[in-house]
Design an enzyme around this catalytic site. Structure first.
Site, PDB file in Angstrom:
ATOM      1  N   GLY A   1       2.744  49.021  90.602  1.00 24.81           N
ATOM      2  CA  GLY A   1       3.814  48.752  89.639  1.00 24.81           C
ATOM      3  C   GLY A   1       3.942  49.808  88.554  1.00 24.81           C
ATOM      4  O   GLY A   1       3.860  51.016  88.800  1.00 24.81           O
ATOM      5  N   LEU A   2       4.165  49.358  87.332  1.00 26.32           N
ATOM      6  CA  LEU A   2       4.415  50.272  86.218  1.00 26.32           C
ATOM      7  C   LEU A   2       3.187  51.130  85.923  1.00 26.32           C
ATOM      8  O   LEU A   2       3.307  52.293  85.516  1.00 26.32           O
ATOM      9  CB  LEU A   2       4.781  49.482  84.955  1.00 26.32           C
ATOM     10  CG  LEU A   2       5.936  48.480  85.081  1.00 26.32           C
ATOM     11  CD1 LEU A   2       6.204  47.817  83.739  1.00 26.32           C
ATOM     12  CD2 LEU A   2       7.192  49.157  85.598  1.00 26.32           C
TER      13      LEU A   2
ATOM     14  N   TYR B   1       3.157  32.859  79.076  1.00 26.30           N
ATOM     15  CA  TYR B   1       3.438  34.295  79.250  1.00 26.30           C
ATOM     16  C   TYR B   1       4.146  34.833  78.000  1.00 26.30           C
ATOM     17  O   TYR B   1       3.783  35.882  77.467  1.00 26.30           O
ATOM     18  CB  TYR B   1       4.304  34.517  80.499  1.00 26.30           C
ATOM     19  CG  TYR B   1       4.645  35.975  80.765  1.00 26.30           C
ATOM     20  CD1 TYR B   1       3.652  36.883  81.135  1.00 26.30           C
ATOM     21  CD2 TYR B   1       5.951  36.433  80.652  1.00 26.30           C
ATOM     22  CE1 TYR B   1       3.967  38.222  81.378  1.00 26.30           C
ATOM     23  CE2 TYR B   1       6.276  37.771  80.894  1.00 26.30           C
ATOM     24  CZ  TYR B   1       5.264  38.653  81.259  1.00 26.30           C
ATOM     25  OH  TYR B   1       5.581  39.985  81.492  1.00 26.30           O
TER      26      TYR B   1
END
Ligand SMILES: NC(=O)c1ccc[n+]([C@@H]2O[C@H](COP(=O)([O-])OP(=O)(O)OC[C@H]3O[C@@H](n4cnc5c(N)ncnc54)[C@H](OP(=O)(O)O)[C@@H]3O)[C@@H](O)[C@H]2O)c1
Length: 301
Positions: A24-25, A173
């Site tokens: 991912g990032l 979250y």
């Protein structure tokens, strides 16, 4: 044309730690920093997944990639990682607090904290506190905390940080991602008041196609959530685009301590990086200090 990896200044001679670097990032961030000449320590919770990602980048011809095993959920693992980094490198220039987990069923960390608060916030705060001495004497050292648009709906549950009652996967979250930007700004203030040259910035990727949403669905999602993600799918930008705000915060000469970067189009969901809005709670110094003190106590317990 907005800011891209091509605009990144050379990172030759600089040492960066990227958490969650295997996918991912984090993987895109690692790739870009290595392309610009940095030594990147890929801090990953799984040695095998980390090594597979490192191999992939080495096969692309990149160099200067080291692997460090660290589980951010476990504060003892974070302490061991700090010791390894202190022994092996002696100094650091960049810390990208990128790793994250989203919307799992309620789980507690080894120290008894709700998993998202533990991984996304407490583990990164402990890591940063332990690594700041290695950054203090470096020119233009920066800590980048990766937050999310979820900060805008997040709230801190002051009396129940670990959601013992009424756990909400996305609420928890949001709390953790609000905590990320509160931490980044509070760290900025503390560094300034100590006359430290280390900078603290925050960045969020908008919505980017990574393993975050599939993992959230797999661990606790239902068909309505799956449908919502399918409907949102055309809005998702690539992981490479999503990594640009954190790369900009970490390397652009114009980026200053205390700033917050995110995509500049479609209400902050996609596009090139620019400065963006900060959740009101994170702009309140008393709330930031309260979260810092509470988190510090939990880390030192
Ligand atoms: N993608 C988006 O649309 C989006 C939007 C807003 C914010 N963000 C933020 O962007 C950051 C990067 O996420 P991503 O989208 O790249 O997600 P991703 O593809 O799921 O990557 C998450 C990374 O975090 C690591 N990680 C998870 N739990 C960990 C733990 N206990 N200890 C150490 N590492 C752990 C994962 O390791 P494993 O591979 O071993 O699981 C993985 O390397 C996160 O902070 C996320 O909140 C993403």
């Amino acid at each position: 044309m907005g800011w891209t990896v091509d605009d990144m200044p050379s990172q030759e001679g600089r040492i960066a730690v990227v958490t969650g670097a295997n996918i991912g990032l984090g993987l895109e961030t690692t790739r870009a920093l290595a392309q610009k000449g940095a030594t990147v320590v890929m801090a990953c919770r799984s040695k095998s997944r980390g090594e597979a990602a490192r191999r992939q980048l080495l096969d692309e011809g990149l160099t200067g990639l080291d692997l460090l095993e660290m589980d951010l959920a476990d504060l003892r693992s974070v302490e061991r990682a700090i010791d390894v980094l202190s022994d092996q490198y002696g100094h650091l220039d960049l810390l990208l607090n990128n790793a994250g987990v989203m919307a799992p069923p309620r789980q507690l960390s080894p120290q008894g904290h709700e998993l998202q608060f533990a991984v996304n916030h407490l583990g990164h705060m402990a890591l940063t506190q332990g690594l700041l001495p290695l950054m203090a004497s470096q020119t233009d050292a920066r800590v980048v905390s990766v937050t999310s648009g979820a900060q805008y709906f997040g709230a801190i549950r002051w009396d129940d940080l670990s959601w013992a009652k009424g756990y909400d996967r996305y609420g928890a979250y949001g709390q953790s991602k609000l905590a990320n930007v509160m931490f980044a700004l509070e760290l900025h203030n503390r560094l300034q008041s100590e006359n430290s040259s280390v900078k603290s910035l925050a960045a969020h990727p908008g919505i980017a196609r990574t393993n975050l949403q599939p993992a959230a669905l797999a661990s606790g999602g239902n068909r309505w959530e799956a449908m919502a993600y399918r409907l949102m799918d055309p809005l998702f930008q690539s992981a490479g685009m999503g990594a640009l705000p954190q790369l900009h915060a970490a390397t652009a000469a114009s980026a200053q301590s205390g700033e917050h970067y995110g995509p500049s189009q479609l209400g902050g969901l996609r596009g090139s990086p620019g400065q963006c809005r900060i959740a009101p709670t994170a702009l309140d110094p008393s709330k930031r200090q309260r979260l810092w003190d509470l988190s510090d106590q939990l880390i030192r317990a």
